[in-house]
Design an enzyme around this catalytic site. Structure first.
Site, short mmCIF file in Angstrom:
data_model
loop_
_atom_site.label_atom_id
_atom_site.label_comp_id
_atom_site.label_asym_id
_atom_site.label_seq_id
_atom_site.Cartn_x
_atom_site.Cartn_y
_atom_site.Cartn_z
N GLU A 55 8.40 17.51 14.37
CA GLU A 55 8.89 17.26 13.02
C GLU A 55 8.15 18.17 12.03
O GLU A 55 6.92 18.19 11.98
CB GLU A 55 8.67 15.80 12.62
CG GLU A 55 9.25 15.51 11.26
CD GLU A 55 9.13 14.05 10.85
OE1 GLU A 55 8.00 13.55 10.75
OE2 GLU A 55 10.18 13.42 10.61
N GLY B 172 5.97 6.32 8.21
CA GLY B 172 5.12 7.49 8.02
C GLY B 172 5.16 8.36 9.25
O GLY B 172 6.16 8.38 9.99
N SER B 173 4.06 9.06 9.51
CA SER B 173 4.04 9.99 10.63
C SER B 173 3.84 9.24 11.95
O SER B 173 3.32 8.12 11.97
CB SER B 173 2.92 11.00 10.44
OG SER B 173 1.68 10.34 10.40
N CYS C 71 13.11 11.69 7.08
CA CYS C 71 13.00 11.47 8.53
C CYS C 71 14.36 11.65 9.19
O CYS C 71 14.45 11.87 10.40
CB CYS C 71 12.42 10.09 8.82
SG CYS C 71 13.20 8.80 7.89
N GLU D 190 8.45 2.89 11.52
CA GLU D 190 9.49 3.92 11.37
C GLU D 190 8.76 5.24 11.23
O GLU D 190 7.94 5.40 10.32
CB GLU D 190 10.35 3.67 10.12
CG GLU D 190 11.30 2.50 10.22
CD GLU D 190 12.34 2.63 11.32
OE1 GLU D 190 12.59 3.75 11.82
OE2 GLU D 190 12.90 1.58 11.70
N GLY E 21 1.45 6.06 12.80
CA GLY E 21 2.16 4.89 13.36
C GLY E 21 1.46 4.38 14.62
O GLY E 21 1.29 3.17 14.81
N GLN F 267 1.50 20.09 2.69
CA GLN F 267 2.82 20.13 3.31
C GLN F 267 3.37 21.56 3.29
O GLN F 267 3.97 22.02 4.26
CB GLN F 267 3.78 19.17 2.60
CG GLN F 267 5.13 19.03 3.26
CD GLN F 267 5.08 18.44 4.67
OE1 GLN F 267 4.44 17.41 4.89
NE2 GLN F 267 5.72 19.08 5.62
N LYS G 99 0.88 -1.19 0.00
CA LYS G 99 0.00 0.00 0.00
C LYS G 99 0.91 1.23 0.00
O LYS G 99 1.36 1.69 1.04
CB LYS G 99 -0.86 -0.02 1.27
CG LYS G 99 -2.20 0.65 1.18
CD LYS G 99 -2.20 2.08 0.69
CE LYS G 99 -1.88 3.10 1.75
NZ LYS G 99 -1.66 4.46 1.19
#
Ligand code: TXE
Length: 483
Positions: A385, A225-226, A284, A250, A230, A331, A172
């Protein structure tokens, strides 16, 4: 209008609805249209993946090697074409895109070799006549959920080990970067893996994620991802009916680059520019906090600003571009909000911060590399982040304070230190609370064959990449033999 289909049970399956993939360097350029998978597609893919287990177990390690090697070779042969597509859909500068595609090829080649190196152990038992065998088996069906910022390398470092160790895959990709994922799938579809063992499901994570994870035929979930998503993935893996899914996350980073008094400033400035701004800061592992000791602070900042003025923002695929656009309007909005937050918090906007809605006649999401000085580590721009070409300089008294500030974050992915002192380098290596330490090197930019991952809110579960990937993609079985 051609709509690229999903890939389920060895067949290309068109969806009823589709995504539009837009070039962030030029919003009038539609990269392509991609089918959105529905619930029935997800069920069919899970069914096919489950059924493929026996076909996968009949493949010899040599056949898995050959298939993975084929994928790695074709990616390499088509490097320029795939890098162009990647830069067009994601917006990273062409040189960065080429490096990413090359890395994807290297990863498939590495795991092709790993398919031939699956090992076990025979251990003497504490009991007479008994021996103990420790072997590794595939986990089963693995859901791969990947982000947009490395649209071919991250899928590669999840899919290649999954297949190398004999698992079936549901892939995905991010809804923001399906074109690279589709191109990768097309190559995998011709590689020789049996039908059903690899499936592509494109669409939105909020729909497809839960549909995959709640099905207890899915044995494991690997996610990048974020942090927020997560946590949702983790909760779903644990709370679903049936057995808990194995999971690996991650997530974000707020990576420090420490520059000490004795650093080689040429090296330090290059590390900062590369780590903070290349790939538009959308990594990241980006160096978003530059922690600089006071004796060299002013000199470092003035050299860094001079170097930043040489960075050319523009179309990701144009000659000479060092920094492409950010991925999309959302973003960009988030980045601009953080720039305002930084100003409101009292940091000094020393460079950049300017958004261009068009460059060379093309409408895109362009943001100049941005540097804050006079920042304190407690500010939101130093704790959260951002995921854009934005970095903040934090002035500290000495190495001791630098270390304390570097570790004072919820994240712990990568950290760099620029120093010519072996003693300081060793101390930072020991005491940084991160998964990856870079000495006189940018926090971003890692090798394809060694472990990748962090601690605290950056990562959960076993490491990705290199031999350590086998800890996630295999189950250890202990057999006692009394002959
Ligand atoms: O991430 P998401 P987005 C951070 C970065 C960025 C922010 C948002 O700060 O600004 O995240 O990016 C799928 N169940 N990073 O929205 O939502 C989704 O479809 C299961 C940092 O792209 O986390 C995509 O495939 N899956 C990061 C993947 O999760 C779900 C890289 C990641 O999307 C889901 C990317 C759900 N409920 C973003 N909802 C890094 N640190 O590398 C979405 N997804």
């Amino acid at each position: 209008m051609t709509v690229k289909p999903n890939f389920i049970n060895g067949k290309w399956v068109e969806g009823r609805t589709h995504l539009e993939n837009v070039n962030p360097s030029d919003t009038s350029d539609v990269v392509g249209y991609f089918s959105i998978a529905n619930q029935a597609d997800v069920s069919a893919a899970i069914e096919a993946a489950t059924e493929s287990k026996h076909k996968l177990s009949a493949l010899t390690p040599q056949q898995r090697f050959d298939a993975l090697d084929f994928i790695g070779s074709e990616i390499y042969q088509r490097l320029d074409e795939l890098a162009d597509l990647l830069a067009r859909e994601e917006g990273k500068a062409l040189l960065d895109a080429k490096a990413e595609v090359n890395r994807a090829s290297q990863i498939f080649k590495f795991f092709a070799g790993e398919a031939l190196r699956i090992q076990g152990e025979i251990v003497a038992s504490t009991r007479p006549n008994m021996s103990v065998e420790i072997t590794r088996e595939p986990v089963g069906v693995v859901a791969v959920i990947s982000p947009w910022n490395f649209p071919i390398a991250i899928p590669a470092w999840k899919i290649a080990p999954a297949l190398a160790y004999g698992n079936a895959v549901l892939f995905k990709p991010s809804e923001l970067a399906p074109a690279s994922a589709w191109a990768l799938t097309e190559i995998i579809s011709r590689s020789g893996f049996p039908s059903g063992s690899f499936n592509l499901l494109m669409g939105y994570g909020r729909d497809l994620g839960p549909a995959m994870i709640h099905d207890s035929r899915v044995d494991a979930v690997t996610f990048t991802g974020s942090e927020g998503t997560g946590r949702l993935v983790a909760t779903s893996c644990v709370s679903r009916k049936g057995h808990i899914a194995r999971f690996q996350l991650e997530m974000g980073g707020k990576n420090p680059l420490v520059v000490l008094d004795d650093a080689d400033l040429d090296v330090a400035v290059e590390c900062a520019v590369n780590g903070a701004f290349f790939s538009t800061g959308q990594r990241c592992t980006a160096s978003s906090r530059l922690i600089v000791t006071e004796k060299i602070h002013d000199e470092f900042v003035s050299r860094l600003i001079k170097r930043m003025s040489q960075l050319k923002v523009g179309d990701a695929r144009a000659e000479g571009t060092s920094i492409g656009p950010v991925i999309d309007q959302n973003q960009l909005k988030k980045d601009l909000q953080f720039i305002q937050i930084g100003k409101d918090e009292g940091a000094h906007l020393a460079c950049g911060g300017v958004h261009h809605s068009h460059i060379s006649g093309r409408n895109g999401f362009y943001l100049e590399p941005t540097l804050f000085t006079n920042a304190s580590n407690q500010m939101r721009i130093c704790q959260e982040e951002i995921f854009g070409p934005i970095a903040a300089v934090i002035r500290v008294k000495d190495a001791e304070e630098a270390l304390q500030v570097a570790n004072d974050t919820p994240y712990g992915l990568s950290a760099g230190v620029c120093t010519t002192s072996l003693k300081q380098a060793s101390k930072f290596k020991r005491e940084l609370l991160v998964g990856m330490v870079m000495i006189n090197a940018p926090t971003a930019g890692v090798d394809p064959h060694v472990p990748f991952g962090g601690r605290k809110s950056s990562s959960f579960g076993t490491r990705e990449q290199g031999r350590y990937a086998s800890d996630f993609y295999t189950v250890v079985k202990t057999t006692y033999v009394n002959p």
